[in-house]
Scaffold this motif. Structure first.
Motif, PDB file in Angstrom:
ATOM      1  N   LYS A 220      -3.055 -26.307  45.536  1.00 20.61           N
ATOM      2  CA  LYS A 220      -2.988 -26.751  46.927  1.00 20.61           C
ATOM      3  C   LYS A 220      -4.071 -26.096  47.771  1.00 20.61           C
ATOM      4  CE  LYS A 220       0.293 -27.428  50.719  1.00 20.61           C
ATOM      5  NZ  LYS A 220       1.709 -27.224  51.162  1.00 20.61           N
ATOM      6  N   VAL A 221      -4.312 -24.808  47.520  1.00 21.60           N
ATOM      7  CA  VAL A 221      -5.363 -24.114  48.274  1.00 21.60           C
ATOM      8  C   VAL A 221      -6.722 -24.738  47.979  1.00 21.60           C
ATOM      9  CG1 VAL A 221      -6.573 -21.926  48.571  1.00 21.60           C
ATOM     10  CG2 VAL A 221      -4.082 -21.946  48.368  1.00 21.60           C
ATOM     11  N   MET A 222      -6.994 -25.027  46.715  1.00 18.03           N
ATOM     12  CA  MET A 222      -8.302 -25.557  46.349  1.00 18.03           C
ATOM     13  C   MET A 222      -8.506 -26.976  46.837  1.00 18.03           C
ATOM     14  SD  MET A 222      -9.188 -23.915  42.629  1.00 18.03           S
ATOM     15  CE  MET A 222     -10.850 -24.546  42.713  1.00 18.03           C
ATOM     16  N   ARG A 223      -7.409 -27.703  47.098  1.00 23.41           N
ATOM     17  CA  ARG A 223      -7.551 -29.031  47.693  1.00 23.41           C
ATOM     18  C   ARG A 223      -8.152 -28.945  49.085  1.00 23.41           C
ATOM     19  NH1 ARG A 223      -1.631 -31.613  46.080  1.00 23.41           N
ATOM     20  NH2 ARG A 223      -2.142 -32.163  43.916  1.00 23.41           N
ATOM     21  N   ARG A 224      -7.942 -27.810  49.745  1.00 21.83           N
ATOM     22  CA  ARG A 224      -8.515 -27.608  51.076  1.00 21.83           C
ATOM     23  C   ARG A 224      -9.961 -27.134  50.999  1.00 21.83           C
ATOM     24  NH1 ARG A 224      -6.667 -23.383  53.031  1.00 21.83           N
ATOM     25  NH2 ARG A 224      -4.841 -22.608  51.923  1.00 21.83           N
ATOM     26  N   LEU A 225     -10.438 -26.796  49.806  1.00 23.07           N
ATOM     27  CA  LEU A 225     -11.769 -26.213  49.652  1.00 23.07           C
ATOM     28  C   LEU A 225     -12.597 -27.029  48.659  1.00 23.07           C
ATOM     29  CD1 LEU A 225     -10.642 -22.484  49.315  1.00 23.07           C
ATOM     30  CD2 LEU A 225     -11.619 -23.565  51.349  1.00 23.07           C
ATOM     31  N   PRO A 226     -13.193 -28.133  49.106  1.00 24.35           N
ATOM     32  CA  PRO A 226     -13.996 -28.955  48.172  1.00 24.35           C
ATOM     33  C   PRO A 226     -15.085 -28.154  47.462  1.00 24.35           C
ATOM     34  CG  PRO A 226     -13.699 -30.074  50.283  1.00 24.35           C
ATOM     35  CD  PRO A 226     -13.183 -28.677  50.472  1.00 24.35           C
ATOM     36  N   VAL A 227     -15.668 -27.170  48.162  1.00 23.61           N
ATOM     37  CA  VAL A 227     -16.735 -26.391  47.534  1.00 23.61           C
ATOM     38  C   VAL A 227     -16.207 -25.631  46.320  1.00 23.61           C
ATOM     39  CG1 VAL A 227     -16.346 -24.385  49.023  1.00 23.61           C
ATOM     40  CG2 VAL A 227     -18.587 -24.730  47.976  1.00 23.61           C
ATOM     41  N   ALA A 228     -14.949 -25.174  46.387  1.00 20.37           N
ATOM     42  CA  ALA A 228     -14.363 -24.448  45.262  1.00 20.37           C
ATOM     43  C   ALA A 228     -14.205 -25.355  44.050  1.00 20.37           C
ATOM     44  CB  ALA A 228     -13.016 -23.857  45.667  1.00 20.37           C
ATOM     45  N   TRP A 229     -13.782 -26.609  44.289  1.00 23.13           N
ATOM     46  CA  TRP A 229     -13.644 -27.546  43.181  1.00 23.13           C
ATOM     47  C   TRP A 229     -14.988 -27.846  42.538  1.00 23.13           C
ATOM     48  CZ3 TRP A 229      -9.791 -28.437  40.335  1.00 23.13           C
ATOM     49  CH2 TRP A 229      -8.489 -28.483  40.845  1.00 23.13           C
ATOM     50  N   ARG A 230     -15.998 -28.092  43.380  1.00 27.81           N
ATOM     51  CA  ARG A 230     -17.310 -28.435  42.832  1.00 27.81           C
ATOM     52  C   ARG A 230     -17.884 -27.274  42.024  1.00 27.81           C
ATOM     53  NH1 ARG A 230     -17.989 -31.114  48.005  1.00 27.81           N
ATOM     54  NH2 ARG A 230     -19.105 -29.314  48.865  1.00 27.81           N
ATOM     55  N   LEU A 231     -17.715 -26.072  42.547  1.00 25.93           N
ATOM     56  CA  LEU A 231     -18.229 -24.906  41.836  1.00 25.93           C
ATOM     57  C   LEU A 231     -17.457 -24.673  40.539  1.00 25.93           C
ATOM     58  CD1 LEU A 231     -20.209 -22.578  41.835  1.00 25.93           C
ATOM     59  CD2 LEU A 231     -18.584 -21.249  43.192  1.00 25.93           C
ATOM     60  N   LEU A 232     -16.148 -24.902  40.564  1.00 31.63           N
ATOM     61  CA  LEU A 232     -15.339 -24.722  39.362  1.00 31.63           C
ATOM     62  C   LEU A 232     -15.751 -25.710  38.274  1.00 31.63           C
ATOM     63  CD1 LEU A 232     -13.070 -23.345  37.863  1.00 31.63           C
ATOM     64  CD2 LEU A 232     -11.440 -24.877  38.992  1.00 31.63           C
ATOM     65  N   ILE A 233     -16.094 -26.936  38.661  1.00 27.39           N
ATOM     66  CA  ILE A 233     -16.556 -27.927  37.685  1.00 27.39           C
ATOM     67  C   ILE A 233     -17.845 -27.455  37.017  1.00 27.39           C
ATOM     68  CG2 ILE A 233     -17.515 -30.257  37.456  1.00 27.39           C
ATOM     69  CD1 ILE A 233     -15.500 -31.130  39.621  1.00 27.39           C
ATOM     70  N   VAL A 234     -18.747 -26.892  37.820  1.00 23.94           N
ATOM     71  CA  VAL A 234     -20.004 -26.377  37.265  1.00 23.94           C
ATOM     72  C   VAL A 234     -19.723 -25.234  36.288  1.00 23.94           C
ATOM     73  CG1 VAL A 234     -22.135 -25.148  37.828  1.00 23.94           C
ATOM     74  CG2 VAL A 234     -21.396 -27.080  39.241  1.00 23.94           C
ATOM     75  N   VAL A 235     -18.866 -24.289  36.703  1.00 23.73           N
ATOM     76  CA  VAL A 235     -18.535 -23.154  35.846  1.00 23.73           C
ATOM     77  C   VAL A 235     -17.880 -23.629  34.552  1.00 23.73           C
ATOM     78  CG1 VAL A 235     -17.105 -21.082  35.658  1.00 23.73           C
ATOM     79  CG2 VAL A 235     -18.357 -21.546  37.773  1.00 23.73           C
ATOM     80  N   PHE A 236     -16.971 -24.604  34.661  1.00 25.44           N
ATOM     81  CA  PHE A 236     -16.282 -25.129  33.483  1.00 25.44           C
ATOM     82  C   PHE A 236     -17.277 -25.689  32.466  1.00 25.44           C
ATOM     83  CE2 PHE A 236     -14.494 -28.734  31.169  1.00 25.44           C
ATOM     84  CZ  PHE A 236     -13.373 -28.170  30.589  1.00 25.44           C
ATOM     85  N   PHE A 237     -18.184 -26.533  32.937  1.00 23.90           N
ATOM     86  CA  PHE A 237     -19.126 -27.156  31.998  1.00 23.90           C
ATOM     87  C   PHE A 237     -20.166 -26.159  31.495  1.00 23.90           C
ATOM     88  CE2 PHE A 237     -17.474 -31.169  33.698  1.00 23.90           C
ATOM     89  CZ  PHE A 237     -17.334 -31.881  32.519  1.00 23.90           C
ATOM     90  N   PHE A 238     -20.517 -25.176  32.303  1.00 27.00           N
ATOM     91  CA  PHE A 238     -21.437 -24.138  31.835  1.00 27.00           C
ATOM     92  C   PHE A 238     -20.808 -23.364  30.678  1.00 27.00           C
ATOM     93  CE2 PHE A 238     -24.048 -20.164  33.088  1.00 27.00           C
ATOM     94  CZ  PHE A 238     -25.058 -20.532  32.218  1.00 27.00           C
ATOM     95  N   ASN A 239     -19.527 -22.996  30.834  1.00 20.10           N
ATOM     96  CA  ASN A 239     -18.819 -22.304  29.757  1.00 20.10           C
ATOM     97  C   ASN A 239     -18.640 -23.209  28.538  1.00 20.10           C
ATOM     98  OD1 ASN A 239     -18.599 -20.057  31.368  1.00 20.10           O
ATOM     99  ND2 ASN A 239     -16.488 -20.471  31.995  1.00 20.10           N
ATOM    100  N   LEU A 240     -18.302 -24.468  28.790  1.00 23.85           N
ATOM    101  CA  LEU A 240     -18.066 -25.420  27.701  1.00 23.85           C
ATOM    102  C   LEU A 240     -19.324 -25.600  26.844  1.00 23.85           C
ATOM    103  CD1 LEU A 240     -16.032 -27.665  26.587  1.00 23.85           C
ATOM    104  CD2 LEU A 240     -17.364 -29.249  27.987  1.00 23.85           C
ATOM    105  N   LEU A 241     -20.450 -25.769  27.506  1.00 23.31           N
ATOM    106  CA  LEU A 241     -21.686 -26.063  26.777  1.00 23.31           C
ATOM    107  C   LEU A 241     -22.283 -24.832  26.109  1.00 23.31           C
ATOM    108  CD1 LEU A 241     -23.291 -28.484  29.386  1.00 23.31           C
ATOM    109  CD2 LEU A 241     -22.085 -29.068  27.270  1.00 23.31           C
TER     110      LEU A 241
END
Length: 427
Positions: A220-241
């Protein structure tokens, strides 16, 4: 970004706090143990893989700790309950230490199969995604708001030095001169100093059952913070790759590059030496815009991965990995520091737990996918593919626009569970 009125701490200022210094010492010992596993687990999996293909056995053993920890962390990251920082750290140290020591002793007596190893790593790491954010929250709880960057940088420095310099070197030496089984036994013992440091400097947590209804979930907190979601997606794929590199490296070193367990330890040690330099340099990057900095880090890592794939011997692979360590090390502290500028104190634990859970989820997915990938493409082909996709990720970050933090910066960042009697911070 608005600048705080009080100057940011340096590493030296942060280390003047004896509680923080003692706690970081405990983190260092556990990091050595984790680093030993980087060299020992692939070697042990290759030794006892049985009928499983080697690449599949290595990927399953490497993925097991991340799968169980993700499952356990989900209720805390998606719900409103808060875990006690001290209790989470103590439980994680006890469980991981006991499981690793038991698996090592079973392997020494030649009673450990590949599936038993995977099971021990799965069970022993159940609380890893609780212990990881608890470590960061406990350290941040010993510093005021203007000490966050320094604390995040110190955590990265300690982890990079122990995880990639000291740990793999010790693990490779033990595996080379004794056996990888004994590396697991020693690793189990390295959690004792962190356990003692936690009991000494991290206070007991007050009960939070009455506060659960008033809390917001990390989602719920991250829904209020679009920047957090976008950054988390980057971190996720960086770790994945990154994960195909971890599976391919031991096979690459022990195969085409003509190395052995000691050589693998050397490669990881040089990566750690570079990572240590990069982590130390992080303290001087405070004035650099953080989004472009993260994009540059990702692109640089992709370029060094190409160098690794082109290596013709252990020496050239070690040099490529050394440079990779230098450019990679600042990423995590920079990402966390950028995230912290958008969080209030009460939102830190659920967001950091969700953040840790999702970013960690990339590890088992990437490792499980990397096994068949490395088996099909070979070590070089898998590393080349990883490099190409990471460079594409860096290019995709050009669409990520930096956002300004709130006008009023969040209050000091003590861990939610550290208790009101710890409000007077020496650090």
């Amino acid at each position: 970004m608005s600048q705080p009125a009080t100057p940011e701490w340096s590493y030296v200022q942060a280390l003047k706090n004896p509680r923080l210094a003692l706690f970081l010492g405990g983190v260092a010992f556990s990091g050595i143990g984790d680093g030993m596993l980087i060299a020992a687990i692939p070697l042990l999996a290759m030794k006892i893989h049985g009928d499983l293909p080697v690449a599949i056995a290595v990927s399953l053993a490497a993925a097991a700790p991340f799968v169980s920890s993700t499952l356990v962390a989900l209720p805390f990251s998606l719900g409103t309950r808060r875990f006690p920082v001290r209790g989470g750290l103590v439980s994680d140290c006890l469980l991981r230490g006991a499981a690793l020591a038991a698996a090592g002793l079973a392997a020494v007596s030649e009673n450990l199969t590949i599936f038993a190893l995977i099971g021990a790593l799965f069970v022993g790491s159940c609380l890893r995604s609780v212990g990881t954010p608890a470590t960061r929250l406990a350290a941040l709880g010993m510093a005021p708001s203007h000490g966050r960057f320094a604390v995040n940088g110190l955590l990265a420095t300690v982890r990079q030095f122990t995880l990639y310099v000291v740990g793999p070197a010790i693990g490779g030496l033990i595996a080379g001169f004794a056996s990888p089984e004994w590396a697991l036994v020693v690793d189990g013992a390295t959690f004792l100093p962190l356990l003692l440091a936690t009991l000494l400097v991290v206070p007991r947590s007050p009960s939070t059952r009455r506060e659960a209804k008033e809390n917001e979930s990390g989602l719920k907190v991250m829904r209020r913070l679009p920047v957090a979601w976008r950054l988390l997606i980057v971190v996720f794929f960086f770790n994945l790759l990154y994960m195909p590199v971890e599976v391919a490296l031991p096979l690459l070193v022990n195969g085409p590059l003509g190395g052995d367990g000691k050589a693998l330890g050397v490669v990881w040690t040089l990566f750690g030496a570079g990572a240590l330099l990069g982590a130390l340099a992080t303290n001087f990057l405070r004035s650099v815009p953080q989004v472009p900095l993260m994009m540059g880090i990702i692109a640089s890592w992709g370029a060094t991965t190409v160098g690794l794939a082109l290596s013709q011997n252990v020496a050239s692979a070690a040099v490529a990995f050394f440079v990779g360590g230098v450019v990679y090390a600042p990423f995590t502290p920079v990402a966390y520091s950028y995230l912290h500028t958008f969080l209030s104190e009460k939102d830190e634990q659920p967001v950091l737990t969700l953040w840790s859970t999702v970013s960690t989820l990339a590890a088992p997915i990437g490792l499980l996918a990397a096994g068949p990938l490395v088996h099909a493409l070979g070590g070089r082909g898998a590393v080349f593919l990883s490099a190409f996709l990471i460079l594409a990720l860096a290019l995709g970050m050009t669409r990520m626009r930096p956002m300004a933090p709130p006008e009023d910066p969040p209050p000091a960042a003590p861990a939610v569970q550290l208790g009101k009697h710890q409000q007077n911070r020496e650090t």
